[in-house]
Design an enzyme around this catalytic site. Sequence first.
Site, mmCIF file in Angstrom:
data_model
loop_
_atom_site.group_PDB
_atom_site.id
_atom_site.type_symbol
_atom_site.label_atom_id
_atom_site.label_comp_id
_atom_site.label_asym_id
_atom_site.label_seq_id
_atom_site.Cartn_x
_atom_site.Cartn_y
_atom_site.Cartn_z
ATOM 1 N N GLU A 170 -2.836 -7.509 4.286
ATOM 2 C CA GLU A 170 -4.077 -7.881 3.620
ATOM 3 C C GLU A 170 -3.843 -9.299 3.114
ATOM 4 O O GLU A 170 -2.822 -9.559 2.470
ATOM 5 C CB GLU A 170 -4.375 -6.953 2.432
ATOM 6 C CG GLU A 170 -5.707 -7.314 1.774
ATOM 7 C CD GLU A 170 -5.997 -6.555 0.482
ATOM 8 O OE1 GLU A 170 -5.062 -5.931 -0.067
ATOM 9 O OE2 GLU A 170 -7.144 -6.610 0.011
ATOM 10 N N LYS A 184 3.873 -6.363 -5.119
ATOM 11 C CA LYS A 184 2.939 -7.471 -5.221
ATOM 12 C C LYS A 184 2.579 -7.745 -6.676
ATOM 13 O O LYS A 184 2.523 -8.880 -7.118
ATOM 14 C CB LYS A 184 1.684 -7.130 -4.408
ATOM 15 C CG LYS A 184 0.911 -8.332 -3.934
ATOM 16 C CD LYS A 184 -0.138 -7.935 -2.919
ATOM 17 C CE LYS A 184 0.367 -7.926 -1.498
ATOM 18 N NZ LYS A 184 -0.679 -7.596 -0.523
ATOM 19 N N ARG A 222 9.757 1.982 2.657
ATOM 20 C CA ARG A 222 9.706 0.550 2.403
ATOM 21 C C ARG A 222 11.048 0.084 1.871
ATOM 22 O O ARG A 222 11.850 0.876 1.376
ATOM 23 C CB ARG A 222 8.594 0.241 1.413
ATOM 24 C CG ARG A 222 8.855 0.788 0.011
ATOM 25 C CD ARG A 222 7.645 0.618 -0.884
ATOM 26 N NE ARG A 222 7.123 -0.726 -0.793
ATOM 27 C CZ ARG A 222 5.839 -1.042 -1.048
ATOM 28 N NH1 ARG A 222 4.994 -0.107 -1.399
ATOM 29 N NH2 ARG A 222 5.442 -2.286 -0.973
#
Length: 576
Positions: free
Chosen positions: A43, A279, A269
């Site tokens: 994104e 983030k 992850r």
Amino acid sequence: MPDTRESAPVPGGAPSHFIRQIIAADVAAGKHGGRVVTRFPPEPNGYLHIGHAKSICLNFGVAAEFGGVTHLRFDDTDPSKESLEYVEAIQRDVRWLGFDWKDKLFFASDYFERLYGYAEQLIRAGKAYVDHLSAEEIREYRGTLTRPGRNSPYRDRPAAENLDLFRRMRAGEFRDGECVLRAKIDMASPNLVMRDPTLYRIRRTPHYRTGTDWCIYPMYDFAHCLSDMIEGITHSLCTLEFENNRELYDWVLAALDTPHRPRQIEFARLNLSRTVLSKRRLIELVEGGHVSGWDDPRMPTLSGLRRRGYTPEAIRDFCERIGVARADNRVDIALLEHCLREDLNRRAPRAMAVLRPLKVTIVNYPADRVEELPARNHPEDPAAGSRTVPFSRELWIERDDFREDPPPKFYRLAPGREVRLRYAYLIRCVEVVREAATGAVSELRCTYDPESRGGEAPDGRKVKATLHWVSAPHALEAEVRLYDHLFLKENPAEVEEGKSFTEALNPGSLEVLRGCRLEPALGAAAPGDRYQFERLGYFCADLKDHRPGTPVFNRTATLRDTWAKIEARGGAPPQR
RNA sequence: UGGGGCGUCGUCAAGCGGUAAGACACAGGAUUUUGGUUCCUGCAUUCGGAGGUUCGAAUCCUCCCGCCCCAGCCA
């Protein structure tokens, strides 16, 4: 019959991991006609970090292994957070990492019209409805982890009414938040994702690509699976937190009876010790001024690592070595640093630089004499060639390389001791000069052995240490930035109640040194050039601040330092 | 006390019923004009725990324990 489980080695001899095995089995079974198409779907609302590198290497790597292709697709379905700046930065980072998406560059926003069509199709099939419940009401109606939800009062409107309402949503007849399109699944599903998930919301926010064409935007769960389907993705690799969403991913594709069914596969992850990768926390570091920006050399972002001096090769090697599995993990940052050193040791030219200078005068060396001494650019690689370093009466050496009262096992310079100056001469310290006021050592007076030119004495006598040095009159002055781990804690994300993860920040993660002295050859360094400063570490000319006349170097990594380890073990306290 | 996942060396991680790979880290030693590099050596009688099946179990079954994810109109 071939063994489709394919536990045996895979093309290329890469280590086995479960995703490779699944894909190998699918290829062997002729699924999707043996084609492999993966995608990396960021994104565009932030910068890529080392965790994304794992995903990029996985997606591009595994597809290439099986002769497939990988798409770069921007998952830009939320106009409130996305921008072209990020799109460009992400492309730059993926390219820098060494991957090529060829002409396979896509944007979910390019599918808005088709996605809208699929939504209408869902409505016509009675599988979606327009809901006028407020966001808070939807949350209440959803139920909890242990209690089932309740149906919305708007759930059973006829398809025709829903279609009309949805078209009016698109036409802008409703205010933001006034209604949403929801999938009609099961409000009692034990999987909360399946309790009539929202498919479209109204957001009167201009989109960085579609402008004001749309005021309704699809949600991830609706857009992602369909984008994968549209592009013919065969294996949709994502992280573990999307596991619950897989049921919905499959539901949407089945409900629409799509011709192509990609398979979502989740993997764990990456977590790295002594840094943060979420983030949210990265943004907090930037916005809180704890770092200078997304590309601060201490950041785990690809732009930060690049500026720090990391090579794409080292990062790719790291991603290969950490493996791919489904267990939560926190990889020791020492492994990343190992991959870096291994790569840099092989390719970085050597040079001499003195970070904390201490003046040395060679008392028996003529004041007007200068010699150009040959030095190898790489001890193991003759192809790297050689250069010349000037030697004169006045030199700089590292303050750490001298001790007035040397502890045991310290075999560098001390009063009366002889050491070698790399590529130059054997010198002996004959006098220590102090500052009158403070008593601090300000200069060393040494003698050199004229017979030892190059560093070897004809009588064969051995010397325990070799020091790096720079000729004072020829030295270039530079700023050098010493970087260390951003955090002191193994897992900075683990914080006490009421405290911030920023409290674990390493106060010594950046030390700026000015007045460092470089050998003249370093004057040719261009921004981004990497060197090994002998006996110190790997350094690179800063991408932003380095100028030919005013050099600025970043320490990428230290060399392994056995002496520091011995010293730290408590043998001898450092004296500075 | 809903559902979905995951537990193999300090850290990653192979292992897919035939008797615990590898890497990093760590510890020794050798070579060395970088206390770097390189090279040797050591480092899980045991796989979260307990039972069971089997000639044989990290791998199969049962129960238990621990950790992670999910209640955005974010992705």
